[in-house]
Scaffold this motif. Structure first.
Motif, PDB file in Angstrom:
ATOM      1  N   THR A   1      13.318  10.990  -5.599  1.00  0.00           N
ATOM      2  CA  THR A   1      13.480   9.836  -4.702  1.00  0.00           C
ATOM      3  C   THR A   1      14.923   9.674  -4.237  1.00  0.00           C
ATOM      4  OG1 THR A   1      13.829   8.368  -6.591  1.00  0.00           O
ATOM      5  CG2 THR A   1      11.566   8.602  -5.782  1.00  0.00           C
ATOM      6  N   GLY A   2      15.830  10.564  -4.696  1.00  0.00           N
ATOM      7  CA  GLY A   2      17.228  10.492  -4.291  1.00  0.00           C
ATOM      8  C   GLY A   2      18.105   9.673  -5.223  1.00  0.00           C
TER       9      GLY A   2
ATOM     10  N   PRO B   1      11.999 -12.055  -7.405  1.00  0.00           N
ATOM     11  CA  PRO B   1      11.492 -12.921  -8.482  1.00  0.00           C
ATOM     12  C   PRO B   1      12.503 -13.018  -9.624  1.00  0.00           C
ATOM     13  CG  PRO B   1      10.419 -10.775  -8.552  1.00  0.00           C
ATOM     14  CD  PRO B   1      11.222 -10.805  -7.290  1.00  0.00           C
ATOM     15  N   LYS B   2      12.410 -14.073 -10.406  1.00  0.00           N
ATOM     16  CA  LYS B   2      13.325 -14.227 -11.550  1.00  0.00           C
ATOM     17  C   LYS B   2      12.886 -13.371 -12.733  1.00  0.00           C
ATOM     18  CE  LYS B   2      15.043 -18.867 -10.507  1.00  0.00           C
ATOM     19  NZ  LYS B   2      15.117 -20.276 -10.968  1.00  0.00           N
ATOM     20  N   LYS B   3      11.556 -13.252 -12.916  1.00  0.00           N
ATOM     21  CA  LYS B   3      11.035 -12.500 -14.058  1.00  0.00           C
ATOM     22  C   LYS B   3       9.874 -11.623 -13.601  1.00  0.00           C
ATOM     23  CE  LYS B   3      12.430 -16.019 -17.406  1.00  0.00           C
ATOM     24  NZ  LYS B   3      12.046 -16.859 -18.558  1.00  0.00           N
ATOM     25  N   LEU B   4       9.860 -10.386 -14.111  1.00  0.00           N
ATOM     26  CA  LEU B   4       8.804  -9.438 -13.738  1.00  0.00           C
ATOM     27  C   LEU B   4       8.331  -8.709 -14.989  1.00  0.00           C
ATOM     28  CD1 LEU B   4       8.631  -7.102 -10.685  1.00  0.00           C
ATOM     29  CD2 LEU B   4       8.344  -6.107 -12.947  1.00  0.00           C
ATOM     30  N   THR B   5       7.010  -8.651 -15.168  1.00  0.00           N
ATOM     31  CA  THR B   5       6.402  -7.955 -16.304  1.00  0.00           C
ATOM     32  C   THR B   5       5.532  -6.827 -15.774  1.00  0.00           C
ATOM     33  OG1 THR B   5       6.312 -10.083 -17.451  1.00  0.00           O
ATOM     34  CG2 THR B   5       5.093  -8.259 -18.431  1.00  0.00           C
ATOM     35  N   ALA B   6       5.686  -5.632 -16.361  1.00  0.00           N
ATOM     36  CA  ALA B   6       4.909  -4.466 -15.912  1.00  0.00           C
ATOM     37  C   ALA B   6       4.716  -3.505 -17.073  1.00  0.00           C
ATOM     38  CB  ALA B   6       5.612  -3.768 -14.745  1.00  0.00           C
ATOM     39  N   ASP B   7       3.787  -2.564 -16.905  1.00  0.00           N
ATOM     40  CA  ASP B   7       3.506  -1.611 -17.982  1.00  0.00           C
ATOM     41  C   ASP B   7       4.430  -0.400 -17.895  1.00  0.00           C
ATOM     42  OD1 ASP B   7       2.532  -0.057 -15.929  1.00  0.00           O
ATOM     43  OD2 ASP B   7       0.429  -0.268 -16.470  1.00  0.00           O
ATOM     44  N   ALA B   8       4.155   0.607 -18.741  1.00  0.00           N
ATOM     45  CA  ALA B   8       5.058   1.751 -18.883  1.00  0.00           C
ATOM     46  C   ALA B   8       5.115   2.635 -17.639  1.00  0.00           C
ATOM     47  CB  ALA B   8       4.638   2.589 -20.090  1.00  0.00           C
ATOM     48  N   GLY B   9       4.185   2.469 -16.719  1.00  0.00           N
ATOM     49  CA  GLY B   9       4.201   3.275 -15.500  1.00  0.00           C
ATOM     50  C   GLY B   9       5.425   3.014 -14.635  1.00  0.00           C
ATOM     51  N   TYR B  10       6.116   1.914 -14.876  1.00  0.00           N
ATOM     52  CA  TYR B  10       7.279   1.540 -14.072  1.00  0.00           C
ATOM     53  C   TYR B  10       8.598   1.742 -14.826  1.00  0.00           C
ATOM     54  CZ  TYR B  10       3.592  -0.779 -11.448  1.00  0.00           C
ATOM     55  OH  TYR B  10       2.433  -1.042 -10.753  1.00  0.00           O
ATOM     56  N   GLY B  11       8.531   2.247 -16.065  1.00  0.00           N
ATOM     57  CA  GLY B  11       9.707   2.325 -16.921  1.00  0.00           C
ATOM     58  C   GLY B  11      10.592   3.523 -16.671  1.00  0.00           C
ATOM     59  N   SER B  12      11.227   3.598 -15.517  1.00  0.00           N
ATOM     60  CA  SER B  12      12.169   4.675 -15.209  1.00  0.00           C
ATOM     61  C   SER B  12      13.575   4.104 -15.086  1.00  0.00           C
ATOM     62  CB  SER B  12      11.785   5.365 -13.896  1.00  0.00           C
ATOM     63  OG  SER B  12      11.971   4.489 -12.795  1.00  0.00           O
ATOM     64  N   GLU B  13      14.576   4.978 -15.177  1.00  0.00           N
ATOM     65  CA  GLU B  13      15.960   4.531 -15.048  1.00  0.00           C
ATOM     66  C   GLU B  13      16.195   3.867 -13.698  1.00  0.00           C
ATOM     67  OE1 GLU B  13      20.559   6.257 -15.119  1.00  0.00           O
ATOM     68  OE2 GLU B  13      18.873   7.652 -15.260  1.00  0.00           O
ATOM     69  N   GLU B  14      15.629   4.454 -12.643  1.00  0.00           N
ATOM     70  CA  GLU B  14      15.808   3.902 -11.300  1.00  0.00           C
ATOM     71  C   GLU B  14      15.273   2.478 -11.213  1.00  0.00           C
ATOM     72  OE1 GLU B  14      14.758   4.970  -6.625  1.00  0.00           O
ATOM     73  OE2 GLU B  14      14.010   6.258  -8.243  1.00  0.00           O
ATOM     74  N   ASN B  15      14.081   2.245 -11.795  1.00  0.00           N
ATOM     75  CA  ASN B  15      13.479   0.912 -11.726  1.00  0.00           C
ATOM     76  C   ASN B  15      14.234  -0.097 -12.583  1.00  0.00           C
ATOM     77  OD1 ASN B  15      11.528   1.763  -9.949  1.00  0.00           O
ATOM     78  ND2 ASN B  15      10.002   2.162 -11.521  1.00  0.00           N
TER      79      ASN B  15
ATOM     80  N   ILE C   1       0.853  -1.188   0.000  1.00  0.00           N
ATOM     81  CA  ILE C   1       0.000   0.000   0.000  1.00  0.00           C
ATOM     82  C   ILE C   1       0.888   1.236   0.000  1.00  0.00           C
ATOM     83  CG2 ILE C   1      -1.909   1.186   1.149  1.00  0.00           C
ATOM     84  CD1 ILE C   1      -2.632  -1.642   0.295  1.00  0.00           C
ATOM     85  N   HIS C   2       0.585   2.208  -0.865  1.00  0.00           N
ATOM     86  CA  HIS C   2       1.430   3.395  -1.021  1.00  0.00           C
ATOM     87  C   HIS C   2       0.597   4.672  -0.980  1.00  0.00           C
ATOM     88  CE1 HIS C   2       4.798   0.801  -2.441  1.00  0.00           C
ATOM     89  NE2 HIS C   2       3.795   0.058  -2.864  1.00  0.00           N
ATOM     90  N   PRO C   3       1.175   5.766  -0.437  1.00  0.00           N
ATOM     91  CA  PRO C   3       0.448   7.036  -0.406  1.00  0.00           C
ATOM     92  C   PRO C   3       0.654   7.883  -1.656  1.00  0.00           C
ATOM     93  CG  PRO C   3       2.460   7.222   0.874  1.00  0.00           C
ATOM     94  CD  PRO C   3       2.404   5.808   0.361  1.00  0.00           C
ATOM     95  N   ASN C   4       1.652   7.541  -2.497  1.00  0.00           N
ATOM     96  CA  ASN C   4       1.913   8.353  -3.689  1.00  0.00           C
ATOM     97  C   ASN C   4       1.070   7.865  -4.868  1.00  0.00           C
ATOM     98  OD1 ASN C   4       3.909   6.309  -2.916  1.00  0.00           O
ATOM     99  ND2 ASN C   4       4.585   6.444  -5.026  1.00  0.00           N
TER     100      ASN C   4
ATOM    101  N   THR D   1       7.367   5.249  -8.476  1.00  0.00           N
ATOM    102  CA  THR D   1       8.184   5.231  -7.252  1.00  0.00           C
ATOM    103  C   THR D   1       7.789   4.124  -6.270  1.00  0.00           C
ATOM    104  OG1 THR D   1       6.699   6.888  -6.279  1.00  0.00           O
ATOM    105  CG2 THR D   1       8.673   7.701  -7.403  1.00  0.00           C
ATOM    106  N   THR D   2       6.895   3.234  -6.681  1.00  0.00           N
ATOM    107  CA  THR D   2       6.425   2.189  -5.759  1.00  0.00           C
ATOM    108  C   THR D   2       7.189   0.877  -5.903  1.00  0.00           C
ATOM    109  OG1 THR D   2       4.750   1.400  -7.332  1.00  0.00           O
ATOM    110  CG2 THR D   2       4.085   3.152  -5.809  1.00  0.00           C
ATOM    111  N   LEU D   3       7.892   0.700  -7.029  1.00  0.00           N
ATOM    112  CA  LEU D   3       8.462  -0.622  -7.328  1.00  0.00           C
ATOM    113  C   LEU D   3       9.528  -1.045  -6.326  1.00  0.00           C
ATOM    114  CD1 LEU D   3       8.348  -2.994  -9.300  1.00  0.00           C
ATOM    115  CD2 LEU D   3      10.158  -1.899 -10.612  1.00  0.00           C
TER     116      LEU D   3
END
Length: 511
Positions: free
Chosen positions: A404-405, A324-338, A299-302, A307-309
């Motif tokens: 996020t630093g 996990p060995k493999k993770l699939t996600a949409d473009a909302g998670y596609g940042s350099e940090e992630n 659960i996240h407040p943002n 920034t939740t990953l």
């Protein structure tokens, strides 16, 4: 001719049964309540037992209350009063509770207090049990998030920007009165230099107000408007700044919160019944799924998923001992940090970036042909070639931090001479020679993501993600009517979603 009368089956409410049926006989063998009973009986409830004191009166067994709660969330009964009533009226709840009748206070206290530190362990045991049966994979997951409205008043909000605006007004008012005091001060009783009001706090405001009153309050020649302002400042500013500091402490890194649930942040909800995109207090719920079973939740407040990953992945490691060995996600998670996080954790990531879908459809056009991503790069000479064929040489690099630093390194390249270039007007708007900034690490990570997503496995995983994780949210929200949390505070909201996650997994197993 005789008149025939209708024939009815025997009906006698006082009929005595020689061998009355048991509750177990009245419940079908394939009913979901049996699956709830079976699963809860198999898992360890040791963490739940630790929430009870040895002394005191006897309590309802935690296994009983857990079964009642999980089956209630499975059948869309979320209210503690309705659950208490169901234990007296429904044969399924009677069978689970063994004809015990816990009241709504007992159920509510168990849910809000006893489960606080134990529910995550219960959820993990259920997931491991299902994984052992081969129904889901802990190592190959699909991740997504949704916003769910909090149990909070929509109009009791606090905004960080409003606090900052009011503090700026306070600074200007105090500075104005201080300057007036300096003008009217006598030679022998001069006002000192005004305090530094760039960053104000309660102590600084209190001292400023005391000094102003000391110099101006007793004077008869003071301007009436200034006197009124000073009276207002004396009466309101000390308590206002104290309130703002308390509110800023609650806000933290957020931009808003609700006074009736201070952990809830105002977010734009897709399922807004008013259809006007109204901001509402809510929580960002992140889940990872496998075969439509929930493997992990946080659960996240943002409001944004980006920034939740990190926290979500940390919870997965904490729950199951490894990433996990493999993770699939949409473009909302596609940042350099992630991308970097997943690479460091050795997670094979099938995660889109912002422009991936447009690139696939051929609709991506970045200032063609003048965009930095369209310029030719000469790797041997470490330079870019501008549209006119001129070299753009490296002039150094710098590091910046995200909100996020996370540290990003950007390399700068500058053209040698843009002064007489005929394309200058359409190439760039700078008065100097054109400078471009290149994030080499991000470009590398995006290229890796592009290749993975367009591989045969990547295409299959992208397709699967749509019908694996998204239907889980749709089922909980649409089919089971859960669009708003009943409990307040992040801890209790996490308990409520944990019960929903367990119910979803058992419902899927029963199906």
């Amino acid at each position: 001719m005789a008149i025939r009368e209708p024939v009815f089956k025997p009906y006698n409410q006082q009929q005595i049964l020689a061998i009355p049926p048991t509750l177990d006989e009245l419940i079908p063998d394939s009913h979901p309540v049996r699956v709830v009973n079976e699963v809860i009986n198999k898992i360890s409830i040791e963490p739940l037992l630790k929430a009870y004191h040895i002394k005191g009166s006897s309590s309802y067994h935690p296994q009983l209350l857990l079964k009642v709660l999980v089956y209630g969330y499975l059948t869309n009964i979320y209210s503690s009063r309705k659950l208490a009533a169901a234990c007296r009226e429904s044969i399924y709840f009677m069978w689970l509770s063994s004809m015990s009748y816990p009241d709504h206070n007992t159920i509510n206290r168990f849910r809000g207090v006893r489960l606080k530190h134990a529910l995550r362990s219960v959820f993990e045991d259920v997931v491991k049990l299902l994984a052992a049966e081969g129904l889901l994979s802990i190592e190959e997951i699909n991740t997504d998030g949704t916003k769910i409205e909090a149990s909070a008043n929509k109009y009791t909000f606090v905004w960080k920007k409003s606090i900052q605006t009011n503090k700026e007004k306070m600074k200007k008012q105090l500075t104005h009165i201080w300057e007036y005091a300096q003008q009217v001060a006598s030679d022998e009783d001069k006002m000192p230099e005004p305090p530094d009001f760039k960053q104000i706090d309660s102590e600084k405001v209190k001292q400023a107000v005391e000094q102003l009153n000391e110099k101006l309050a007793g004077r008869k020649d003071i301007d009436k408007k200034v006197k009124d302002k000073l009276n207002y400042v004396t009466k309101n500013y000390p308590q206002n700044i104290a309130r703002y500091e308390a509110q800023e402490a609650i806000l933290g890194e957020r931009n808003s919160y609700s006074k009736t649930d201070t952990d809830a942040t105002f977010m734009r909800m897709k399922e807004d019944h008013m259809k006007n995109g109204q901001l509402k207090p809510g929580y960002n719920v992140q889940i990872s799924t496998s075969n439509q079973f929930i493997v992990n939740y946080t659960i996240h407040p943002n409001p944004t998923d980006t920034t939740t990953l990190k926290i979500h992945l940390e919870q997965h490691v904490s729950s199951f001992g490894k990433a996990p060995k493999k993770l699939t996600a949409d473009a909302g998670y596609g940042s350099e940090e992630n991308y970097q996080l997943l690479e460091d954790q050795k997670v094979e990531a099938f995660v889109k970036y912002g422009m991936f879908d447009k690139q696939q459809k051929g609709k991506y056009n970045s200032k063609s042909p003048f965009g930095a991503d369209k310029l030719f790069y000469n790797q041997q000479q470490d330079c870019y070639i501008c549209p006119m064929g001129q070299q753009m040489l490296s002039i150094g690099s710098y590091t910046k931090k995200t909100t996020t630093g996370f540290k990003q390194t950007l390399k700068r390249y500058q053209a040698r001479n843009c002064e007489n270039c005929p394309m200058r007007a359409v190439c760039h708007k700078s008065k100097e020679n054109r400078i471009i900034e290149i994030n080499e690490n991000l470009n590398r990570l995006k290229q890796n993501a592009f290749e993975k997503l367009n591989s045969e496995e990547g295409i299959q995983r992208r397709k699967k993600r749509c019908y694996d994780v998204e239907p889980v949210f749709g089922n909980i929200k649409q089919n089971h009517g859960f669009r708003r949390f009943r409990l307040r505070g992040k801890e209790k909201v996490a308990i409520e979603w944990g019960l929903l996650a367990i119910a979803q997994n058992i419902r899927k197993k029963a199906a």
